[in-house]
Design a protein around this motif. Structure first.
Motif, PDB file in Angstrom:
ATOM      1  N   PHE A  89      12.296   2.613  -6.491  1.00 28.16           N
ATOM      2  CA  PHE A  89      11.102   2.715  -7.336  1.00 28.16           C
ATOM      3  C   PHE A  89       9.880   2.674  -6.433  1.00 28.16           C
ATOM      4  CE2 PHE A  89      12.259  -1.756  -7.119  1.00 28.16           C
ATOM      5  CZ  PHE A  89      11.056  -2.392  -6.819  1.00 28.16           C
ATOM      6  N   ASP A  90       8.735   3.093  -6.983  1.00 25.43           N
ATOM      7  CA  ASP A  90       7.534   3.160  -6.155  1.00 25.43           C
ATOM      8  C   ASP A  90       6.331   2.583  -6.879  1.00 25.43           C
ATOM      9  OD1 ASP A  90       6.252   5.260  -7.763  1.00 25.43           O
ATOM     10  OD2 ASP A  90       7.778   6.598  -6.939  1.00 25.43           O
ATOM     11  N   GLN A  91       5.223   2.550  -6.179  1.00 23.71           N
ATOM     12  CA  GLN A  91       4.002   1.943  -6.696  1.00 23.71           C
ATOM     13  C   GLN A  91       3.498   2.662  -7.940  1.00 23.71           C
ATOM     14  OE1 GLN A  91       1.048   1.474  -3.672  1.00 23.71           O
ATOM     15  NE2 GLN A  91      -0.412   0.425  -4.976  1.00 23.71           N
TER      16      GLN A  91
ATOM     17  N   PHE B 113      11.664  -1.011   2.828  1.00 21.62           N
ATOM     18  CA  PHE B 113      10.310  -1.059   2.294  1.00 21.62           C
ATOM     19  C   PHE B 113       9.531   0.036   3.002  1.00 21.62           C
ATOM     20  CE2 PHE B 113       6.480  -3.950   1.240  1.00 21.62           C
ATOM     21  CZ  PHE B 113       6.472  -3.516  -0.073  1.00 21.62           C
ATOM     22  N   VAL B 114       9.099   1.042   2.247  1.00 20.95           N
ATOM     23  CA  VAL B 114       8.574   2.277   2.822  1.00 20.95           C
ATOM     24  C   VAL B 114       7.100   2.447   2.462  1.00 20.95           C
ATOM     25  CG1 VAL B 114       8.908   4.772   2.977  1.00 20.95           C
ATOM     26  CG2 VAL B 114      10.868   3.280   2.512  1.00 20.95           C
ATOM     27  N   LYS B 115       6.332   3.001   3.385  1.00 20.20           N
ATOM     28  CA  LYS B 115       4.935   3.342   3.116  1.00 20.20           C
ATOM     29  C   LYS B 115       4.750   4.845   3.191  1.00 20.20           C
ATOM     30  CE  LYS B 115       0.135   2.449   4.418  1.00 20.20           C
ATOM     31  NZ  LYS B 115      -0.788   1.645   5.260  1.00 20.20           N
ATOM     32  N   ALA B 116       4.145   5.415   2.134  1.00 20.32           N
ATOM     33  CA  ALA B 116       3.848   6.845   2.115  1.00 20.32           C
ATOM     34  C   ALA B 116       2.443   7.095   2.661  1.00 20.32           C
ATOM     35  CB  ALA B 116       3.968   7.390   0.694  1.00 20.32           C
ATOM     36  N   GLU B 117       2.155   8.361   2.960  1.00 20.46           N
ATOM     37  CA  GLU B 117       0.858   8.720   3.545  1.00 20.46           C
ATOM     38  C   GLU B 117      -0.306   8.322   2.652  1.00 20.46           C
ATOM     39  OE1 GLU B 117       0.999  12.871   4.258  1.00 20.46           O
ATOM     40  OE2 GLU B 117       2.174  12.712   6.101  1.00 20.46           O
ATOM     41  N   SER B 118      -0.158   8.529   1.347  1.00 20.44           N
ATOM     42  CA  SER B 118      -1.217   8.196   0.405  1.00 20.44           C
ATOM     43  C   SER B 118      -0.604   7.991  -0.970  1.00 20.44           C
ATOM     44  CB  SER B 118      -2.264   9.318   0.346  1.00 20.44           C
ATOM     45  OG  SER B 118      -1.702  10.488  -0.242  1.00 20.44           O
ATOM     46  N   LEU B 119      -1.414   7.449  -1.875  1.00 18.53           N
ATOM     47  CA  LEU B 119      -0.933   7.215  -3.237  1.00 18.53           C
ATOM     48  C   LEU B 119      -0.614   8.533  -3.929  1.00 18.53           C
ATOM     49  CD1 LEU B 119      -0.457   4.664  -4.946  1.00 18.53           C
ATOM     50  CD2 LEU B 119      -2.707   5.030  -5.974  1.00 18.53           C
TER      51      LEU B 119
ATOM     52  N   VAL C 194       0.895  11.106  -2.754  1.00 21.25           N
ATOM     53  CA  VAL C 194       2.200  11.682  -2.398  1.00 21.25           C
ATOM     54  C   VAL C 194       3.346  10.678  -2.550  1.00 21.25           C
ATOM     55  CG1 VAL C 194       1.121  13.312  -0.816  1.00 21.25           C
ATOM     56  CG2 VAL C 194       1.978  11.125   0.067  1.00 21.25           C
ATOM     57  N   VAL C 195       3.049   9.499  -3.111  1.00 24.86           N
ATOM     58  CA  VAL C 195       4.091   8.471  -3.252  1.00 24.86           C
ATOM     59  C   VAL C 195       5.268   8.981  -4.061  1.00 24.86           C
ATOM     60  CG1 VAL C 195       4.639   6.296  -4.408  1.00 24.86           C
ATOM     61  CG2 VAL C 195       2.689   6.418  -2.882  1.00 24.86           C
ATOM     62  N   THR C 196       4.981   9.569  -5.229  1.00 27.86           N
ATOM     63  CA  THR C 196       6.063  10.030  -6.102  1.00 27.86           C
ATOM     64  C   THR C 196       6.891  11.121  -5.442  1.00 27.86           C
ATOM     65  OG1 THR C 196       4.790   9.463  -8.089  1.00 27.86           O
ATOM     66  CG2 THR C 196       6.594  11.036  -8.347  1.00 27.86           C
ATOM     67  N   ALA C 197       6.219  12.113  -4.843  1.00 31.08           N
ATOM     68  CA  ALA C 197       6.943  13.207  -4.188  1.00 31.08           C
ATOM     69  C   ALA C 197       7.764  12.699  -3.013  1.00 31.08           C
ATOM     70  CB  ALA C 197       5.951  14.276  -3.714  1.00 31.08           C
ATOM     71  N   THR C 198       7.195  11.773  -2.249  1.00 28.72           N
ATOM     72  CA  THR C 198       7.921  11.211  -1.103  1.00 28.72           C
ATOM     73  C   THR C 198       9.132  10.414  -1.572  1.00 28.72           C
ATOM     74  OG1 THR C 198       5.851  11.076   0.146  1.00 28.72           O
ATOM     75  CG2 THR C 198       7.711   9.774   0.951  1.00 28.72           C
ATOM     76  N   GLY C 199       8.933   9.617  -2.614  1.00 26.44           N
ATOM     77  CA  GLY C 199      10.042   8.839  -3.161  1.00 26.44           C
ATOM     78  C   GLY C 199      11.158   9.727  -3.686  1.00 26.44           C
TER      79      GLY C 199
ATOM     80  N   SER D 222       0.838  -1.192   0.000  1.00 25.19           N
ATOM     81  CA  SER D 222       0.000   0.000   0.000  1.00 25.19           C
ATOM     82  C   SER D 222       0.876   1.247   0.000  1.00 25.19           C
ATOM     83  CB  SER D 222      -0.909  -0.012   1.237  1.00 25.19           C
ATOM     84  OG  SER D 222      -1.656   1.162   1.339  1.00 25.19           O
ATOM     85  N   ASN D 223       0.762   2.049  -1.071  1.00 24.64           N
ATOM     86  CA  ASN D 223       1.521   3.306  -1.181  1.00 24.64           C
ATOM     87  C   ASN D 223       3.011   3.075  -0.942  1.00 24.64           C
ATOM     88  OD1 ASN D 223      -1.157   4.275  -1.201  1.00 24.64           O
ATOM     89  ND2 ASN D 223      -1.074   4.725   0.973  1.00 24.64           N
ATOM     90  N   PHE D 224       3.544   2.035  -1.545  1.00 20.53           N
ATOM     91  CA  PHE D 224       4.893   1.609  -1.182  1.00 20.53           C
ATOM     92  C   PHE D 224       5.994   2.235  -2.031  1.00 20.53           C
ATOM     93  CE2 PHE D 224       3.388  -1.648  -4.195  1.00 20.53           C
ATOM     94  CZ  PHE D 224       4.422  -1.654  -5.129  1.00 20.53           C
TER      95      PHE D 224
END
Length: 404
Positions: free
Chosen positions: A262-264, A220-226, A228-233, A59-61
């Motif tokens: 890489f991210d989800q 293995f990281v989880k972001a707050e939501s899908l 912000v996944v790209t910005a967090t990554g 989830s949002n990984f």
């Protein structure tokens, strides 16, 4: 002025008077529309399948793997934990080891993780519970490992022995108690390397202690939501690169970094592009059938005009105008296209249902695409009927009545 309903009745009468010819005429449209509907549905179904598969992985990984040894330590873990947008992170250390249960031994992939790993990976437990940061010599097994790898099934609270090989060449065997069994997520998407069903998870502190190391193989990281996944990554990438001495100009050069990230979202975009390309290719091939079908309608309408020359002359002699004749033949052509569209849509949906069931795909039927299929079939009939209809409408009534 010709009544539209009367024109439709005349068109249906003409089509019904030559059933075999009309059926063969609509066949091209039926095949074309069916192929388009089926292929669009398959493309949407594959797209949903990929999304579901990736969602089952996590989830949002965001996944980070080191490409060399001794790259990631506690400092990098703390850096990622403090990155805005991160709500969970598990360090990972991985080794293939010999696992013994009763009298059977197997080589199994062992992963050292912390308690956040379960949340990031969306694990569903078949039995027991996942690891906590307070656990020591306990293990959580994937369903395939517990049920299929050994001569007897492994249950919660059963003991297993894991034999590790240290970097200095030493071998250490340690007993672990099974704390939980992870339900097989049923995903075949292995790009992230998670695949919990074939792995054994133990506390990473215990694993590093046994192996005599203090580094991690990745995170293995989880972001707050899908959203912000790209910005967090990207922010994690910048911080890690700066911390590991990668220059700013090499930030976009993957070969200059000692890690891969890489991210989800990236995986979703890749799979969406793949399914879109596949759908475009298949639909383009299917459109050829529609072109063939339009040629068939034009041919049959030209034959119809030739056969009904005297009828056209008679209609003109009793007051039918050029526009009336034009409307009559265009409506007849559109009715043929509409019939082909209805039958083709039904066949396309049926074909997609069969294929989706065979491939175990979700049934997705975009309503907009089905509507487009109807519009295309009617449009094909309209376009294909214009020339024959115009030819009929411009006939000289006297010459038409003389036609034998």
């Amino acid at each position: 002025m010709l009544d539209p309903l009367q024109a439709v009745r005349i068109a249906l009468g003409s089509i019904g008077s030559a059933k075999l010819r009309s059926s063969l005429t609509t066949l091209g449209i039926v095949i074309g529309v069916a192929a388009v509907i089926a292929n669009v549905s398959l493309g949407a179904s594959f797209n949903q399948f990929f999304n579901d598969e990736i969602g089952a992985v996590g989830s949002n990984f965001i996944v980070i793997y080191s490409q060399n040894i001794n790259v990631f330590f506690d400092n990098e873990l703390e850096l990622i934990e403090n990155t805005p947008g991160v709500v969970g992170v598990s360090p990972i250390y991985q080794q293939m080891a010999k696992v013994t249960y009763l009298s059977t031994s197997r080589q199994i992939d062992i992963q050292g993780v912390n308690e956040d790993y379960s949340e990031v990976a969306n694990f569903q437990m078949k039995g027991g519970t996942f690891l906590t940061d307070k656990d020591r010599f306990v293990a959580v097994l994937g369903e395939e490992v517990a049920d299929e790898k050994f001569d007897k099934k492994i249950s919660v609270k059963n003991p297993i022995e894991i034999t590790f090989r240290r970097e200095d060449g030493g071998v250490i065997t340690q007993k672990f108690i099974v704390k939980g069994i992870i339900k097989d997520p049923g995903t075949t998407f292995a790009q992230t390397g998670v695949e919990p069903e074939i792995r054994i998870f133990i506390p990473i502190d215990v694993m590093n202690e046994i192996l005599g190391v203090d580094s991690f193989g990745g995170f293995f990281v989880k972001a707050e939501s899908l959203d912000v996944v790209t910005a967090t990554g990207d922010e994690i990438d910048k911080r890690l690169a700066r911390n590991l001495g990668v220059s700013g100009r090499d930030l976009d050069n993957d070969d200059a970094k000692p890690y891969v990230i890489f991210d989800q979202i990236e995986i979703l975009e890749e799979t969406n592009q793949l399914s879109a390309a596949l759908t475009t290719l298949l639909t383009s091939v299917a459109l050829i059938s529609l072109i063939v079908g339009s040629i068939g309608i034009m041919n049959i309408m030209l034959v119809t005009v030739a056969e009904r020359t005297k009828e056209i002359g008679l209609m003109k002699s009793i007051g039918f105008s050029k526009n009336d004749i034009l409307t009559l033949f265009i409506i007849e052509s559109m009715v043929v296209g509409l019939i082909g569209g209805v039958v083709g849509t039904a066949m396309g949906i049926a074909a997609a249902l069969v294929v989706n069931d065979f491939l175990d795909l979700p049934n997705i039927f975009p309503i907009s695409q089905i509507v487009i299929g109807f519009v295309v079939s009617i449009s094909v009939g309209l376009i294909a009927g214009v020339y024959p209809a115009n030819k009929a409408a411009t006939m000289n009534p006297v010459d038409a009545l003389r036609k034998e």
